[in-house]
Design an enzyme around this catalytic site. Sequence first.
Site, short mmCIF file in Angstrom:
data_model
loop_
_atom_site.label_atom_id
_atom_site.label_comp_id
_atom_site.label_asym_id
_atom_site.label_seq_id
_atom_site.Cartn_x
_atom_site.Cartn_y
_atom_site.Cartn_z
N ASP A 446 0.83 -1.21 0.00
CA ASP A 446 0.00 0.00 0.00
C ASP A 446 0.86 1.26 0.00
OD1 ASP A 446 -2.33 1.48 0.09
OD2 ASP A 446 -3.18 0.39 1.79
N ASP A 511 -10.75 1.91 -3.62
CA ASP A 511 -11.18 1.63 -2.24
C ASP A 511 -12.69 1.49 -2.14
OD1 ASP A 511 -8.97 1.26 -0.74
OD2 ASP A 511 -8.90 3.28 0.11
C1 GLA Z 1 -5.72 2.00 2.15
C2 GLA Z 1 -6.12 0.83 1.27
C3 GLA Z 1 -7.17 0.01 1.98
C4 GLA Z 1 -6.65 -0.47 3.31
C5 GLA Z 1 -6.18 0.72 4.13
C6 GLA Z 1 -5.51 0.27 5.41
O1 GLA Z 1 -6.75 2.90 2.26
O2 GLA Z 1 -6.56 1.26 0.03
O3 GLA Z 1 -7.57 -1.07 1.17
O4 GLA Z 1 -5.59 -1.37 3.10
O5 GLA Z 1 -5.29 1.54 3.41
O6 GLA Z 1 -5.08 1.33 6.17
#
Ligand code: GLA
Length: 716
Positions: A446, A511
Amino acid sequence: MEDLRFDGGDTSLIIACAIGAPPFILHWGVRLSEGVTAQDIARLSTRQGGPGGADTPIAVSLALEAGLGLLAPPGVAAHRHGTDWGSRFDVVSVTKTDNSAQIFCADARTSIRLRYDIAVDAQTGVVTISSTITNDGDDALDIADMATACLPIPRTMTDLIGFSGRWSGEFQRERLARFSGSYCRENRRGRTSHDSFPAVIMCEATTGEATGSAYGLHLAWSGNHRVRVDSLSDGQVFASLGALLMPGEVRLGAGESFEAPAIIAAFSPNGLTGLSQNFHSHVRRNILRPATRAKPRPVHYNTWEAVWFDHDVEKLKAIATQAAAIGVERFVLDDGWFGSRRNDLSGLGDWTVSDAVYPEGLTPLVDHVTSLGMEMGIWFEPEMVNPDSDLFRAHPDWVLEVKGLEQVPFRHQYVLDISRAEVADHLFTQIDGVLRTHRIGYIKWDMNRDLNHPGDAGGRPRAHAQVTALYALIDRIRAAHPGVEIETCASGGGRPDLGILAHTDRIWTSDTNDALDRQSIQRGASFFLPLDVMGAHVGPSVCHQTGRRLSIEMRAATALMGHMGLELNLVTEPARDLAVLKEAIALHKKHRALLHNGTFFRLDMPASLNGVGVVAVDASEALYSLAFLSGHAETRPDRFRPRGLDPVQHYRVSLVWPSDWTSVSSPSVVEALDLCGEGAVLSGEALMQIGMQLPLTNPETVLLFHFQTVASGDAH
Ligand code: GLA
């Protein structure tokens, strides 16, 4: 005249490469027969001298450098303390293989060399072009601007499709009429961005999904970029894409080089879908790792939206048990397993398993997951650090910043300068340690903030170096753990380009798990990305991102048309929803070889409908998704004309999803043709030419139709 010629798929590329003159593209587009020579094209391209301008026409060279004298926005601009700015890069030599070439250019006056590396995929004609600039002088050379290349686009391409968006709303398309002047999208976020996917499509005003010509250009780069299309007053149109450099960011010492990221460009005479098919084929055959492609993509479970930061071993085990029971194959433990990371305020950067949450370490959970027959995956955000972390307390000087300025607040975290060897070494050791001591087969990588102040300890900008260092760090982990697959994520689809995909295996598309929004996001992503890399998860009935409530059938069908996964709390979901999910997972598995290897089609339909499908390479089978997004304008919805079927074959057509569907009002094609039962046998030609009247359907419903060829004796 020297020239380079490549033919691949429906495309020819011919580049004028006369020694002693700048290289330029004579033709890029429709495939020409052998008889059409570069000389013919050059003669036909002789232009009318224009009053009020230079007496001789000046062609757009690959570099569009100042010394050309064209007075167009520059592609390559470099200088030495304000001098040596007027380079003209003439061809010195050319080397060529069947489908690749190197063009070596130089300017002896300014002591700069420029090299183009070009490859053309024989099957699709997809062109990959990168460039490298080298300082042959003794003094430092500043690279002010460096488009990788400038490619001419025929004036008949009067429409332009750009990509915009936002967090949880990636891959939005904007189609506009090309105008004189410059269309320009710049991204300065330090990551690919949610709002400016680095690509542009140029096409005819009449180009649709099925017909018309289209050019697509993408910059395979995960940082700052510029995508532009310039229409000059003399009628020349060209697209240029490149990394966007910060002031002073690239200063080359004597003998040093800078490599500009690759442009991946395709042409198709077969509409926008034809263009996407070329990109998909190229991604599958030339970008993804063969080992990843060789295996079925496991169905995911991701813990994020189920538990957020509230990790508890027994709760996670219970979810894992439930996940395995409904067919999940890979269990990904998201944010919250390490250091003091009980919320997003602290712990980022401390990649050791939290004793507080996992008193016996991660092994009991990993063992539980693997004993259920699933693979274990885990989340990292290696480039980041919370100020409240052991790492930051030990190394406050490791972050990117502008000395003397407050950091711009962004999810309570700072960016590590991973271009520093000791920082990269530390991260490698941490990640390697977790992988070595656990049976983990997957990383969700990430990256959750922009690079607002990307300055290093010496005060120089490092946004570009950060991306190069990222690729190197991932490659190092891949080399040490070749069996581990990696997903690229950046707050959803903030880093979904083909540059990072060359180092990873899957893209977290967005997301948002709102299936209605996902229909548009996934359609947009499909312009460049095949379904097998497109992470798509089923979220809870009330979507966390939008508050919208959508049926489990719609959510499941939307995720099924990608690399399917789940991201909801399976322990608290109603039993009926779990049963539906189990069926959807089984259906995905049944068809995933088709979805992940077949030929993808988008249909031209009214805005209330999203029609996409995948057809087997031998046309023996197809799966189409018809999403009713909103109400239809007329009493009856549109006809559904699948594409890509074999017109001379007959197909058994059935409605395979939702499994217990009844149409809103009878009679409808569903009952009349027994589509939910035996199905109906129809000719491929009739289906494609006449089309099937779609049944009356409520908004926010997805119907999946399956087509299977039948032996000729069973045709009627
Ligand atoms: C980001 C990612 C999510 C999740 C969060 C965790 O927003 O896109 O899918 O993994 O971080 O903090």
